[in-house]
Design a protein around this motif. Structure first.
Motif, short mmCIF file in Angstrom:
data_model
loop_
_atom_site.label_atom_id
_atom_site.label_comp_id
_atom_site.label_asym_id
_atom_site.label_seq_id
_atom_site.Cartn_x
_atom_site.Cartn_y
_atom_site.Cartn_z
N GLU A 1 41.99 52.42 24.76
CA GLU A 1 42.35 53.58 25.45
C GLU A 1 41.27 54.58 25.27
O GLU A 1 40.97 55.30 26.09
N SER A 2 41.02 54.86 23.76
CA SER A 2 40.19 55.92 23.50
C SER A 2 39.65 55.53 22.09
O SER A 2 40.45 55.30 21.42
N THR A 3 38.23 55.49 22.11
CA THR A 3 37.62 55.04 20.83
C THR A 3 37.92 56.19 19.63
O THR A 3 38.12 55.95 18.57
N ASN A 4 38.32 57.58 20.13
CA ASN A 4 38.56 58.37 19.17
C ASN A 4 40.09 58.21 18.53
O ASN A 4 40.32 58.36 17.47
N ASP A 5 41.08 57.65 19.59
CA ASP A 5 42.37 57.53 19.02
C ASP A 5 42.44 56.21 18.05
O ASP A 5 42.90 56.31 17.09
N LEU A 6 41.60 55.33 18.28
CA LEU A 6 41.62 54.03 17.24
C LEU A 6 40.97 54.62 15.83
O LEU A 6 41.28 54.21 14.98
N ALA A 7 39.88 55.28 16.08
CA ALA A 7 38.96 55.70 15.06
C ALA A 7 40.10 56.73 14.02
O ALA A 7 40.13 56.76 12.86
N LYS A 8 40.82 57.71 14.67
CA LYS A 8 41.61 58.30 13.99
C LYS A 8 42.92 57.48 13.11
O LYS A 8 43.11 57.81 11.90
N LYS A 9 43.32 56.39 13.97
CA LYS A 9 44.12 55.71 13.50
C LYS A 9 43.73 55.07 12.07
O LYS A 9 44.11 54.70 10.99
N LEU A 10 42.26 54.26 12.12
CA LEU A 10 41.51 53.70 11.10
C LEU A 10 41.49 54.62 9.75
O LEU A 10 41.59 54.25 8.63
N LEU A 11 41.17 55.98 10.31
CA LEU A 11 40.73 57.02 9.21
C LEU A 11 42.08 57.21 8.50
O LEU A 11 42.01 57.14 7.10
N ALA A 12 43.29 57.42 9.16
CA ALA A 12 44.52 57.72 8.52
C ALA A 12 44.81 56.43 7.68
O ALA A 12 45.45 56.68 6.62
N ASP A 13 44.38 55.26 8.08
CA ASP A 13 44.79 54.21 6.97
C ASP A 13 43.50 53.61 6.01
O ASP A 13 43.61 52.68 5.65
N GLY A 14 42.70 54.89 6.00
CA GLY A 14 41.61 54.48 4.81
C GLY A 14 40.36 54.00 5.11
O GLY A 14 39.75 53.58 4.02
N ALA A 15 39.95 54.01 6.33
CA ALA A 15 38.72 53.51 6.79
C ALA A 15 37.70 54.19 5.95
O ALA A 15 37.73 55.49 5.79
N GLU A 16 36.63 53.40 5.63
CA GLU A 16 35.35 53.95 4.93
C GLU A 16 34.59 54.88 5.91
O GLU A 16 34.41 54.73 7.14
N GLU A 17 34.00 55.90 5.13
CA GLU A 17 33.23 56.95 6.08
C GLU A 17 31.95 56.04 6.84
O GLU A 17 31.43 55.07 5.97
N GLY A 18 31.65 56.33 7.92
CA GLY A 18 30.43 55.53 8.67
C GLY A 18 31.05 54.48 9.58
O GLY A 18 30.19 53.89 10.34
N THR A 19 32.33 54.29 9.45
CA THR A 19 32.98 53.24 10.28
C THR A 19 32.88 53.85 11.87
O THR A 19 32.83 54.93 12.14
N LEU A 20 32.38 52.62 12.57
CA LEU A 20 32.21 53.14 14.19
C LEU A 20 32.98 52.32 15.02
O LEU A 20 33.16 51.14 14.73
N VAL A 21 33.61 52.88 15.99
CA VAL A 21 34.27 52.37 16.77
C VAL A 21 33.75 52.56 18.22
O VAL A 21 33.30 53.67 18.70
N LEU A 22 33.65 51.41 18.92
CA LEU A 22 32.67 51.19 20.27
C LEU A 22 33.71 50.65 21.39
O LEU A 22 34.32 49.52 20.91
N ALA A 23 33.60 51.06 22.40
CA ALA A 23 34.16 50.24 23.50
C ALA A 23 33.38 50.13 24.78
O ALA A 23 32.71 51.30 25.07
N ASP A 24 33.51 49.16 25.50
CA ASP A 24 32.79 49.02 26.82
C ASP A 24 33.24 49.96 27.85
O ASP A 24 32.57 50.35 28.62
N THR A 25 34.60 50.02 27.79
CA THR A 25 35.29 50.87 28.76
C THR A 25 36.64 51.48 28.18
O THR A 25 37.09 50.97 27.03
N GLN A 26 37.01 52.62 28.47
CA GLN A 26 38.28 53.43 28.04
C GLN A 26 39.06 53.54 29.01
O GLN A 26 38.82 54.25 30.12
#
Ligand code: BTN
Length: 254
Positions: free
Chosen positions: A20-45
């Motif tokens: 749906e949105s790479t920002n939305d998934l990244a926010k979820k991962l951040l809230a779940d404790g993802a490491e700094e520097g984690t990148l989320v990439l999508a071919d389409t949103q």
């Protein structure tokens, strides 16, 4: 020469065909404790987001759509400088792919031949107690689109449309990641002022007359500078000098 650490990022790249949105998934991962520097990439949103509640056109396979998780040791009021940092890194990374200057329009539009080539959407993630657990910096770049939907055709462009070259998206991606790392280190070590001066160098708008819309208000004047907090300083037609921290700028109105 100063020793630099190996990038703490791009060690983990989470790539999806469709999100749906790479920002939305990244926010979820951040809230779940993802490491700094984690990148989320999508071919389409399917619900790519732009600033001010707009959507971001995310055609499959032609553009770059990604989000970077940051956990900067910066006071919250300095977080706007992260967006400026990302804008500087992106414009400098893209410049080798275009014979024409790629420029910045405040706060974070990336322009080529007066049209929009890319944009940045930063979002804070708050932890309980209202502390900031991190920031997601989302970047969208129009690379190989051959055309845009009618409602965007007058305002959007791609590297392909402007240069007739079809660069590899992965080359552009790695350039941007490297520049982001470089300018993030500079921001953390030396503060916002080197970022602000790079921003000024890469922008063509200081000294230009502008129209700024902020909510229901419209202001006209001359953009004169960025202040230390990254706000746009405008000499309004009334003579008053005022700093704006948001809104939508039109260059050379009327
Ligand atoms: C703007 O100029 O309005 C900001 C556009 C930001 C678009 C990018 S694409 C990757 C990331 N995920 C999103 O949903 N938006 C940003």
């Amino acid at each position: 020469q100063r020793q630099r650490q190996t990038p703490r990022w791009a060690r983990q790249i989470i790539a999806h065909d469709e999100l749906e949105s790479t920002n939305d998934l990244a926010k979820k991962l951040l809230a779940d404790g993802a490491e700094e520097g984690t990148l989320v990439l999508a071919d389409t949103q399917t619900r790519g987001k732009g600033r001010l509640g707009r959507s971001w056109f995310s055609e499959k396979g032609t553009g770059l759509y990604f989000s970077l998780i940051l956990k900067p040791a910066l006071p919250r009021e300095q977080h706007p400088s992260l967006t400026l940092m990302a804008a500087v890194a992106t414009v400098e990374a893209l410049q080798p792919f275009s014979p024409h200057p790629i420029t910045l329009k405040w706060p974070n539009d990336i322009l080529l031949n007066q049209r929009k080539l890319g944009g940045i959407l930063s979002e804070q993630v708050l932890a309980p107690g209202d502390t900031v657990s991190g920031v997601v910096v989302g970047i969208g770049i129009n690379v190989n689109q051959t055309r845009f939907p009618e409602e965007l055709a007058a305002v959007a462009t791609s590297l392909y449309i402007e240069t007739r070259e079809q660069p590899e998206r992965s080359d552009i991606f790695s350039f941007i990641i490297n520049y982001l790392y470089k300018y993030y280190q500079i921001l953390l070590e030396d503060g916002a002022s080197p970022i602000l001066s790079r921003w000024r160098q890469n922008s063509r708008m200081l000294g230009s007359s502008i129209l700024l819309r902020q909510g229901a208000e419209t202001h006209t004047g001359v953009a004169i500078d960025l202040d230390a907090a990254g706000r746009l300083v405008v000499r309004l037609n009334s003579g008053e000098v005022r700093a704006f921290d948001g809104g939508e700028v039109t260059l050379h109105p009327g």
